[in-house]
Enzyme design. Sequence first.
Site, PDB file in Angstrom:
ATOM      1  N   PHE A 110       0.811  -0.744   0.182  1.00 43.10           N
ATOM      2  CA  PHE A 110      -0.178   0.140  -0.071  1.00 43.10           C
ATOM      3  C   PHE A 110       0.797   1.259  -0.034  1.00 43.10           C
ATOM      4  O   PHE A 110       0.147   2.809  -0.437  1.00 43.10           O
ATOM      5  CB  PHE A 110      -0.734   0.253   1.442  1.00 43.10           C
ATOM      6  N   LYS A 111       2.271   1.435   0.122  1.00 44.43           N
ATOM      7  CA  LYS A 111       3.066   2.296   0.940  1.00 44.43           C
ATOM      8  C   LYS A 111       2.955   2.583  -1.048  1.00 44.43           C
ATOM      9  O   LYS A 111       3.651   4.006  -0.931  1.00 44.43           O
ATOM     10  CB  LYS A 111       4.413   2.051   1.411  1.00 44.43           C
ATOM     11  N   ASP A 112       3.479   1.924  -1.807  1.00 45.29           N
ATOM     12  CA  ASP A 112       3.721   2.910  -3.557  1.00 45.29           C
ATOM     13  C   ASP A 112       2.359   4.171  -3.176  1.00 45.29           C
ATOM     14  O   ASP A 112       2.363   5.366  -4.138  1.00 45.29           O
ATOM     15  CB  ASP A 112       2.903   1.561  -4.078  1.00 45.29           C
TER      16      ASP A 112
END
Length: 464
Positions: A110-112
């Site tokens: 999710f950090k993308d």
Amino acid sequence: MHYLSTRGGIAPIGFSDAVMMGLANDGGLLMPAEIPHIDAATLQTWSTLRFQELALEVMTPFIGADIPRSDLRMLIERAYAHFTHPEITPVVDVGTLKILELFHGPTAAFKDVALQFLGNLFEYLLARTGGKLNIIGATSGDTGSAAIDGVRGKAGIEIFILHPKGRVSPIQERQMTTVQDANVHNIAVHGTFDDAQNIVKALFNDLPFKAAYQLGAVNSINWARILAQTVYYFYAWGRVTGGDISRRLNFAVPTGNFGDVFAGHLARRMGLPIDRLIIATNRNDILTRFVHTGIYASGDTVHQTISPAMDIQIASNFERYLYDLYAGDATQIRALLADFQQTGRLTIDAQHHQQVQTDFAARAATDIETLAQIQATAADSGYILCPHTAVGVHAAHGQPDCVCLATAHPAKFNDAVCNAIGHEAPLPLSLQGLMEKEPRCIALPATVAAIKAHLEATLIPIAS
Ligand SMILES: *Cc1c(COP(=O)(O)O)cnc(C)c1O
């Protein structure tokens, strides 16, 4: 829009300066001077927008005139061009669960969602000033690849990521070291993750060195990361309710540094009909204990779990929530944090604690409960949860109208998945063929001197 520090020690600055500053110069976190309110009619209109258009609307009031609208639109389009799902962050039905899939970016985490935007934003802001940025960070395996992918090939930026040699999973190592762009520098240190992190801290504390080499970080305290993550709460609400303003949703959020759940809180403060945010933690449960007791107290040590991205001792974005809870009273925040610094704990009063319990529910899961959740969901519906997501689904039990955030693709954590269900999750396209690619990485001793010498040999200092 102006930004202030949670500790009250900086003059107001604009959005671009807030992004470039990262951590506030007084050691606090940057917060917008006010939180824009979105009315019901606007929320209804937003509920049908595609993700990128919605991002433009959500971000605009926080950015103001700092970035022209057409430029912001271009930055957002670029940021999400490499996602493999047309909806960017789709909501899928899994039995009776609603799962918000946040793992369709280039590194399947999710950090993308935030770092693909931040990389483009950094490049754009640096081009305006002619500045350069040398990012340095340490990773235990999980966040390094998302940071690298966010800035690979970006003009004006070099990135150095330290990882403990031989102590990250083979797939994580290849995700970082097979990136071929010349501005990406992987360093394997002969030591532990803590050694790597301590080296990075020492470099940032060496202020003359930091200034001469324009060192910066991409950690989760950057305001632009919070802002980018706020978008998918609006998106999920629109998809699930169809814009029905009378429908309030709960969100279960696998939580480590409190960045993701704070983004949800921000969306709620902007007027999005969110009832409870459910803070889901693993055995490292400082935040769960806080919600239940009103006491924020660090544990004795960081426990290693099968949801490693949530193995934290202190949640770096928590100060933002405190600041909002205390209505922007920096004097109170300084006093609370001084308590925490001196005694390892801070205690909020009963009235504020009541507000915390209105805002959040919280539940911690052990590794055994996490594995059982992966197993149960797979048995019920065939859907495979990653261990972080499983901690969230476990915490969501019994909550009606709940959306569970899926923070990583299960194939990134196939050891845990295998343990739970006896076979691996299939690799997504972005993770295929990694083991056949050529790695690029240098190994160095785990000393400040060795890393400093490497940076000096690679970078050109600015004249002071
Ligand atoms: C970083 C991360 C989290 C925790 O997010 P925070 O914003 O730090 O609370 C959860 N799951 C995964 C897979 C992560 O990478």
